[in-house]
Design an enzyme around this catalytic site. Structure first.
Site, PDB file in Angstrom:
ATOM      1  N   ASP A 522       0.826  -1.340   0.155  1.00 39.31           N
ATOM      2  CA  ASP A 522       0.153   0.089  -0.040  1.00 39.31           C
ATOM      3  C   ASP A 522       0.788   1.337  -0.117  1.00 39.31           C
ATOM      4  OD1 ASP A 522      -2.293   1.473   0.275  1.00 39.31           O
ATOM      5  OD2 ASP A 522      -1.966   1.663   2.368  1.00 39.31           O
ATOM      6  N   LYS A 523       0.275   2.481  -0.129  1.00 35.70           N
ATOM      7  CA  LYS A 523       1.114   3.737  -0.489  1.00 35.70           C
ATOM      8  C   LYS A 523       0.931   4.429   1.041  1.00 35.70           C
ATOM      9  CE  LYS A 523       0.082   7.376  -2.224  1.00 35.70           C
ATOM     10  NZ  LYS A 523       0.187   8.446  -1.218  1.00 35.70           N
ATOM     11  N   LYS A 760     -16.888   9.857  -3.877  1.00 38.46           N
ATOM     12  CA  LYS A 760     -15.647  10.623  -3.847  1.00 38.46           C
ATOM     13  C   LYS A 760     -15.700  11.727  -3.518  1.00 38.46           C
ATOM     14  CE  LYS A 760     -13.595   6.937  -6.667  1.00 38.46           C
ATOM     15  NZ  LYS A 760     -12.711   6.649  -8.139  1.00 38.46           N
ATOM     16  N   THR A 920      -2.146   1.475  -4.891  1.00 36.86           N
ATOM     17  CA  THR A 920      -2.633   2.731  -4.116  1.00 36.86           C
ATOM     18  C   THR A 920      -4.091   3.136  -4.600  1.00 36.86           C
ATOM     19  OG1 THR A 920      -2.123   4.886  -3.673  1.00 36.86           O
ATOM     20  CG2 THR A 920      -1.484   4.179  -5.723  1.00 36.86           C
ATOM     21  N   GLY A 921      -4.731   3.988  -3.850  1.00 42.70           N
ATOM     22  CA  GLY A 921      -6.058   4.622  -4.268  1.00 42.70           C
ATOM     23  C   GLY A 921      -6.020   5.942  -4.782  1.00 42.70           C
ATOM     24  N   ASP A 922      -4.675   6.324  -4.871  1.00 36.44           N
ATOM     25  CA  ASP A 922      -4.251   7.705  -5.449  1.00 36.44           C
ATOM     26  C   ASP A 922      -4.544   7.759  -6.929  1.00 36.44           C
ATOM     27  OD1 ASP A 922      -4.007   9.028  -2.920  1.00 36.44           O
ATOM     28  OD2 ASP A 922      -1.712   8.720  -2.896  1.00 36.44           O
ATOM     29  N   ASN A1037      -8.446  -1.442   4.724  1.00 34.67           N
ATOM     30  CA  ASN A1037      -8.827  -1.649   3.191  1.00 34.67           C
ATOM     31  C   ASN A1037      -7.398  -2.582   2.641  1.00 34.67           C
ATOM     32  OD1 ASN A1037      -6.744   0.492   3.514  1.00 34.67           O
ATOM     33  ND2 ASN A1037      -7.225   1.337   1.509  1.00 34.67           N
TER      34      ASN A1037
END
Length: 1421
Positions: A522-523, A760, A920-922, A1037
């Site tokens: 993960d980030k 979002k 990542t979610g970015d 997550n």
């Protein structure tokens, strides 16, 4: 009875709704044997009152009521039913007790009720179609409420984490123990061993050790379960206050509520409880009342989800008036909730009382496992109990059982040895039969010549059965527990700032840490610190740097420029208040852009003097460049120069002197939006009186804290109002606050549209102090941009964001805003630049709403919020109606600080041969730049963008072919979640993507969901069955990914401890991964490997001596050793050496392993310490030693005449057995403890001495304590131990057995040394080791330059190893034309990292080519 059945069917659907509380109360109490209050039993029915409860009562009296029995189903209507109810009311009222207002149901009625209940269950089934549950609020009830889904009482509130009960513990454990093949094998041997005449080693020599080791395992499991039982008992017996309702004895018969202590396990659904501050919540509660302001309370959820920040909960204002036990005792209603589920963050339900239905959300729910904080007391209604609470529903279920990779080899070895035992037994049985047939002349053997093939075969199986060590698994667990201790107590993995040590939560897969091939990370919170620092903002088309130490308050050049162009400014204490009505619209404007771009400039902004600049994540590694240069773009992209960017203190100065210009208004409104558009709750420190904020989101905390630093302070937040303190005196007001220039404003909250991962974004609708209604929205830029109104080209001077009644003289507008298109383009450009710098961006939008529009929309919103079906979807649909036609307010950029040592760690992991995937979610741009800063993407890397806008199949095939042909240097694939979602639906394309990921040096997956993270890990694990995967993350997550990988590591970070608690190992920082893998992982792998090899070796060496001896006994299954001494070999006389090597072996020291990460690849990843080849080499050594240990004493007996050989003709059996046994103990101890162990310590010498001393002590005691009736054993050691021939034989035998091993080891280290041999020699010279480590690091840096020219393609051994797992036909099937068509998807990083492929990137090509030529020339030289 037929008409009753038909009536049941006709009313089935109506009864499912259970809309009338009286009908369900009737059903509850008809099944009760207690006294039933008549006031509850009866009641007024409305038109919907014909329910199953009424029909039950009609059915009960149908036989005794002739009038009712004549009613047909066709003529029955509601009037008839009402008449019947009224008639029954009159009858029951005549029987009413004057004292307690109760009736006593008779036995006949109870029997009929039971029959009806069973009949109803038969009709309904289990009601599985009901999607909700209904709870009646009846404080005075005496019996448990019934679950409408099952028609049974709700479950109790006791919880059970233990696995066994007193009755099923032993059966379950026996099943678990004998499900292991090895134990089943030994049980079989123990059974046949008990058959008289079959066993040559005694009848119980296998059974007793087997029972001993099984008992240890069972006792260990039982101890753990007893501990669980005790923990369950303590929790279930905790006490809380629950409401008990009584009736007064006076005429009024009022309900009286009293709080009584109740154990948690006795709580029931529908109970009302009181919780005080600092107390645990005993069950899932519906918050009815809170002593906090406006029904607010705070709970700590760290034990539930690991998040340490407090969560705010708020009671409905309609129920918050229940402030006393008496009010609660007289409160009744109906609660509908969703069925029990695992969702911690959402809740759908409603409460109905006084004829009105109110929606319930997660804000009114208190979950078991949380603690009440900062609130004196709350009242709650129990809605979920026991295993149906969300805490228990989220308990780990159906997790994939993890087993170490080395276990596959161990299973093969066990099967090989088992087959070897069968083969030996078969061969010796045949030889025994042959010898018996041809031994007829040996008359003195008598009955011993009688041969039974079956008994002989099983006798040899018994003789050789312990070649599979019975203590292998138990001893291995002891070793792994010792390894866990070393991991937990490694100070190099202790994080002093947070007082967090490393923690191993399992011992099963320690050796997997030394064999990792793929790392999925993960980030946020894993590579970064999850410390959100507000860095930049964009407003009015200008960007500003937030660093309060960048500029000084005096000698401000910008201030001089502003004062120079200022005509006249008058002060006003309430200048920025929104409560005024009029404002002078006239403003001055300077259209000349030179004023903006040239005359207003400041000195270059260098961040090296900023205290906050130490948190910069851009180029965080040590470098000769200054901090100013480090903040610039790393990717040869042109961004806004820091020499022209202003600071937020400059922004305050602009606001002060340009307050009534369009830019000044937009800047003020944006700061106002930052202070209002959030859900943070302010709190005041009682000691310092400082305001701090509680927030569930670190991003929101950073934003609201920045607003506070800039003079917009959120001082209070209640259920419907946010209070602000606004400092109106610019930077001077922050330095020396002046109450005359501080305004206090209240903003009324009308609606809060919550953030969700699907939306979002989040929005809040406020009523401003001037009466206007304003929508403030913030979220991902892609989402907000889609909801902006179409930009207009007209100027924006006529748009007023503030209504003020100050008479201000106009000032010149030094920061003009041209039009909407210009504003939009500049803001989008700034967002792109912020993302390129690796910052997390949020875009703000606003919209003023008319009263009529809001009133219409609010009705839809309230209707959706009270819906019990698809509430969340309906709320999202309604939100879409209002969140449109927004105007840009501004944008923020937040920096997530990169953890210390992350780039260096990733570099060393890569050198160790570990492929790294960042999930990542970015967004893509942010992920790419984080990849640069953390060293995933190199300067010479080729970035492959996998995008759904092109033909994915051809794109992936062409990329594979380019890598195969060596056209892509250090390929890094980048894919987003949307594309991955498309790929996962097509197995063929998914296989192509996985193949591409295997060949790439790194992969970055951005905008991925938790399930997609787990999917990627699972696909790699399934594709590469021999590769070991590791997943590391810190948030909830990441749990699915952590559990999916072979090894799961949790970061104990700021997103909570839930990931750490579900992981196999937890650490505090990503950089500790080096110690965990390179040191503890390698040592654990080496130790387990040598322990397993040593265990099989010692068994082979010892028990093969029995087989060799059979050639001297006519294959008569005679044992060379006394049977109890034989049984004690594995536990007493050979266990310590293998235990020590399994606990303390270190082939190389920590400094070497950390400095030369390449050593990691050459050991665990290649299975260099344990494989079948190495196993057979140890087996051969064991067989050789067994042959030498048996034959040398036999030969010496032929030579040494004084050793009773000539006198008797042959030595006594057990004298020879003691001699051979002693040689085995010496050879095995020296071989394992000294020849195979590199790390000689005091423990090594002590345990070796203890083993040898223990053997002789045992023989000494055995010599005198053995029963006198067996002279073959008693006195044997005292007879041979005093003779020098005995010791001479031992010395000769041990020397001849071990010298060849020693010589082979020396020759191998000289002629064919491996990496371990070389570095073991280097470690003897510390200076040489330091120089080599430094040279390797320098060579790595030089290699970066050489890789700019030379491809790292399939010529590398690692790449060839990867290609073994790729279907080459897939690559070769791509046409060259197709490959050329998609070559644009592979971009050299020196050319661009920007997805937009702007023209600026083309300008750098020439420079890059020159650098390539220069590097090539240097390489040729």
């Amino acid at each position: 009875m037929d008409y009753i059945t038909n009536l049941y069917n006709s009313l089935k659907e109506r009864d499912h709704s259970l809309s009338n509380s009286h009908s369900q109360s009737l059903r509850q109490e008809l099944t009760s044997s207690q006294e039933v209050p008549i006031t509850k039993y009866l009641g007024t029915l409305d038109n919907n009152g014909l329910t199953m409860g009424v029909m039950e009562e009609m059915y009960k009296n149908s036989k005794n009521d002739p009038c009712f029995s004549k009613i047909s189903i066709d003529s029955l209507d509601l009037v008839d039913v009402r008449n019947f109810i009224n008639m029954k009311n009159n009858e029951k009222e005549s029987k009413e007790s004057p004292i307690n207002n109760c009736i006593i149901p008779n036995t006949m009625k109870m029997a009929l009720c039971h029959v009806i209940k069973r009949f109803r269950t038969l009709i309904y089934g289990q009601c599985s179609e009901i999607s909700y549950r209904e709870i009646l609020i009846l404080p005075e009830r005496k019996e448990p409420l019934l679950d409408s889904r099952t028609n049974k009482p709700f479950i109790n509130n006791s919880i059970t984490t233990s696995r066994y009960t007193f009755y099923n513990f032993l059966p379950k454990q026996l099943y678990a123990q004998f499900s292991k093949i090895a134990n089943l094998y030994f049980l079989f041997v123990a059974v046949i061993q008990t058959i008289p005449g079959w066993s040559p080693t005694g009848q119980f020599t296998t059974l007793i050790p087997l029972l001993s080791f099984m008992s240890l395992s069972i006792a260990h499991e039982g101890f753990d379960d007893i501990r669980r039982h005790k923990q369950d008992k303590v929790e279930n017996n905790n006490e809380c206050l629950s409401l008990h309702v009584y009736h007064s004895n006076d005429v009024s018969s009022q309900r009286i509520g009293l709080w009584t202590k109740t154990k948690w396990k006795n709580l029931q659904v529908g109970d009302i409880v009181s919780i005080k501050a600092q107390e645990w919540i005993p069950a899932d509660l519906l918050l009815l009342h809170s002593k906090g302001e406006e029904g607010i309370c705070y709970v700590e959820t760290a034990a539930l989800d690991g998040e340490t920040n407090l969560k705010q909960r708020q009671a409905l204002k309609e129920t918050n008036s229940l402030t006393s036990p008496e009010a609660l005792a007289n409160f009744s209603g109906n609660v509908k909730t969703e069925n029990p589920n695992q969702d911690l963050y959402n809740f759908d339900g409603s409460i109905e009382f006084d004829g009105t239905t109110y929606p319930l959300t997660n804000d009114q729910i208190l979950l078991r496992g949380t603690i009440l904080r900062n609130t004196s007391e709350i009242y709650g209604l129990v809605i979920f109990t026991g295993r149906e609470t969300k805490l228990r529903m989220n308990a780990t279920k159906n997790i994939r059982t993890k087993a170490p990779s080395i276990q596959k080899y161990m299973n093969r070895v066990v099967m090989i040895i088992f087959c070897f035992v069968i083969i030996l037994a078969t061969i010796y049985t045949i030889l025994a039969y042959y010898w018996a047939v041809n031994a007829g002349d040996f008359w003195y053997l008598g009955h011993h010549l009688k041969h039974n093939v079956v008994s002989t075969f099983f006798a040899y199986i018994i003789l050789y059965n312990t070649m599979i060590p019975i203590s292998l698994y138990v001893t291995l667990e002891i070793i792994k527990l010792a390894q866990v201790y070393f991991i937990n107590h490694d100070l190099d993995m202790y994080h002093e700032e947070t007082d967090t040590p490393a923690e191993a939560r399992t011992s099963t897969i320690n050796e997997e840490l030394g064999q990792v091939n793929y790392l999925f990370s993960d980030k946020t919170g894993t590579l970064t610190d999850n410390i959100m620092l507000f860095r930049k903002l964009s407003v009015g088309g200008r960007s500003f740097l937030h660093d309060l130490s960048v500029r000084k308050f005096q000698d401000d050049e910008l201030l001089l420029k502003l004062q120079k162009h200022r005509n006249r400014v008058t002060s006003s204490g309430n200048r920025y208040s929104l409560s005024s009505n009029n404002h002078n619209n006239q403003t001055g404007r300077v259209s000349n852009e030179i004023i903006e771009e040239q005359s207003i400039q400041i000195d270059p902004l260098c961040r090296k003097n900023s205290a906050a600049s130490t948190f910069s994540m851009i180029a965080p590694r040590s470098s000769a460049n200054s901090r100013c240069n480090s903040f610039a773009s790393m990717n040869s992209q042109k961004v806004i120069s820091n020499q022209k960017i202003l600071s937020t203190l400059d922004l305050l100065t602009i606001i002060k002197y340009q307050y009534n210009t369009p830019f000044g208004e937009r800047a003020r409104f944006f700061l106002l939006a930052m202070a209002l558009c959030h859900t943070c709750v302010p709190e005041v420190d009682l000691n310092s009186q400082e305001i701090f904020y509680q927030s569930a989101s670190p991003d929101e905390f950073a934003i609201v804290t920045t607003a506070k630093e800039l003079g917009y302070i959120v001082s209070n937040r209640s259920m419907g109002v946010v209070s602000l303190q606004v400092f109106n005196d610019g930077p001077d007001g922050l330095k020396v606050p002046n109450e005359d220039n501080v305004s206090y404003e209240d903003y009324k909250i009308l609606n809060v549209i919550e953030f969700s991962s699907k939306r979002k974004r989040m929005s809040i609708i406020y009523r401003l102090p001037d009466g206007r209604i304003c929508l403030l929205s913030k979220g991902a830029d892609t989402v907000i941009l889609d909801r902006l109104r179409h930009p207009q080209t007209k100027t924006m001077t006529d748009k007023k964001l503030f209504i003020e009644n100050t008479n201000q003289n106009p000032v010149k507008d030094l920061f003009s805003i041209h039009d909407d298109k210009w504003l939009y383009s500049r803001t989008i450009q700034h967002i792109q630049e912020f993302s390129t710098e690796g910052l997390r961006t949020l875009l703000y939008g606003h919209k003023f709403i008319d009263e009529d529009e809001y009133t219409t929309w609010n009705k839809l919103y309230q209707s959706a919020s009270t819906s019990l079906v698809d509430r969340q979807k309906k709320l999202e649909d309604v939100a879409e109606l209002i969140e449109r036609d927004l105007e840009i307010t501004g944008a923020t950029a937040i920096e997530d600080k990169l953890q210390n040592g992350v780039p260096e760690t990733i570099d060393k992991l890569r050198r160790a041969g570990i492929k790294i995937w960042m999930l990542t979610g970015d967004k893509r741009e942010t992920a790419i730049n984080i990849g640069h800063s953390c060293s995933l993407i190199k300067e010479y890397s080729t970035i492959i963008i996998v995008d759904s806008n092109v033909d994915l199949k051809k794109k992936l095939q062409s990329s594979l072919k380019n890598i195969h042909k060596g056209k892509a240097n250090h390929a890094v694939a980048i894919i987003d979640g949307a594309t991955l979602m498309i790929i996962e639906q097509n197995p063929e394309i998914m296989d192509l993507f996985i193949n591409l990921g295997i060949l790439c040096e790194a992969v970055i997956c951005c905008r991925v969901s938790p399930c997609q993270k787990a999917l990627v890990v699972r696909k790699i694990r399934e594709k590469l069955t021999n590769a070991v995967t590791l997943a590391i993350g810190d948030g909830a997550n990441d749990i699915a990914m952590i559990q999916e990988a072979h090894v799961g590591i949790g970061i104990m970070g700021r997103e909570g401890l839930q990931a750490a608690r579900t992981s196999d190992y937890s650490i505090a920082q990503f950089r500790y991964l080096m110690s965990l893998l390179f040191v503890h992982g390698r040592w654990s792998y080496i130790r387990v490997s040598k322990f397993v090899l040593g265990t099989f070796y010692k068994c082979m060496c010892f028990y093969i001596t029995q087989g060799i001896y059979q050639f001297f006994t006519g294959f008569s299954e005679t044992s060379l050793y006394e049977h109890w001494t034989l049984s004690a070999y594995n536990t007493l006389f050979s266990s310590l050496p293998v235990l020590v090597i399994g606990m303390f072996e270190k082939d190389l020291n920590k400094k070497t392993l950390m400095g030369v990460p390449e050593l990691y690849h050459t050991m665990g990843q290649l299975n260099s310490a344990f494989n079948l080849r190495i196993f057979f080499s140890w087996v051969c050594a064991g067989i050789y030693h067994a042959v030498m240990i048996v034959l040398i004493p036999f030969c010496l007996h032929e030579v040494i005449t004084e050793f009773e050989l000539r006198a008797i003709g042959s030595p006594p059996l057990y004298e020879l057995g003691v001699t051979v046994y002693t040689c085995v103990v010496f050879v095995v101890t020296i071989k394992i403890a000294y020849l195979e162990c590199h790390n000689w310590t005091f423990i090594t010498h002590f345990t070796s001495f203890l083993t040898l001393f223990g053997w002789f002590l045992f023989q000494t005691l055995y010599n005198y304590l053995y029963p006198r009736n067996n002279n073959e054993v008693r006195g044997v050691f005292s007879n041979v131990g005093v003779k020098y021939e005995y010791w001479f034989t031992i010395i000769i035998t041990v020397s001849l057995a071990l010298i060849p091993n020693y010589l082979v080891k020396i020759v191998k280290s000289i002629v064919l040394p491996n990496d371990v041999d070389i570095y073991q020699q280097i470690e003897k010279d510390d200076k040489l080791l330091n120089r080599i480590i430094e040279e390797r690091n320098e060579n790595e840096r030089r290699l970066i330059g050489s890789k700019k020219v030379f491809n790292n393609g399939i010529g590398d051994d690692d790449k060839m190893e990867d290609l073994k797992d790729i279907d080459v036909e897939i690559i070769e099937s791509v046409d060259d034309d197709d490959m050329n068509d998609f070559d644009f998807g592979i971009n050299n990083n020196n050319e661009s990292n920007n997805i937009d492929q702007t023209k600026e990137n083309e300008d750098t090509n020439d420079t890059n080519m020159e650098s390539l030529e220069s590097s090539q020339n240097q390489q040729e030289l």
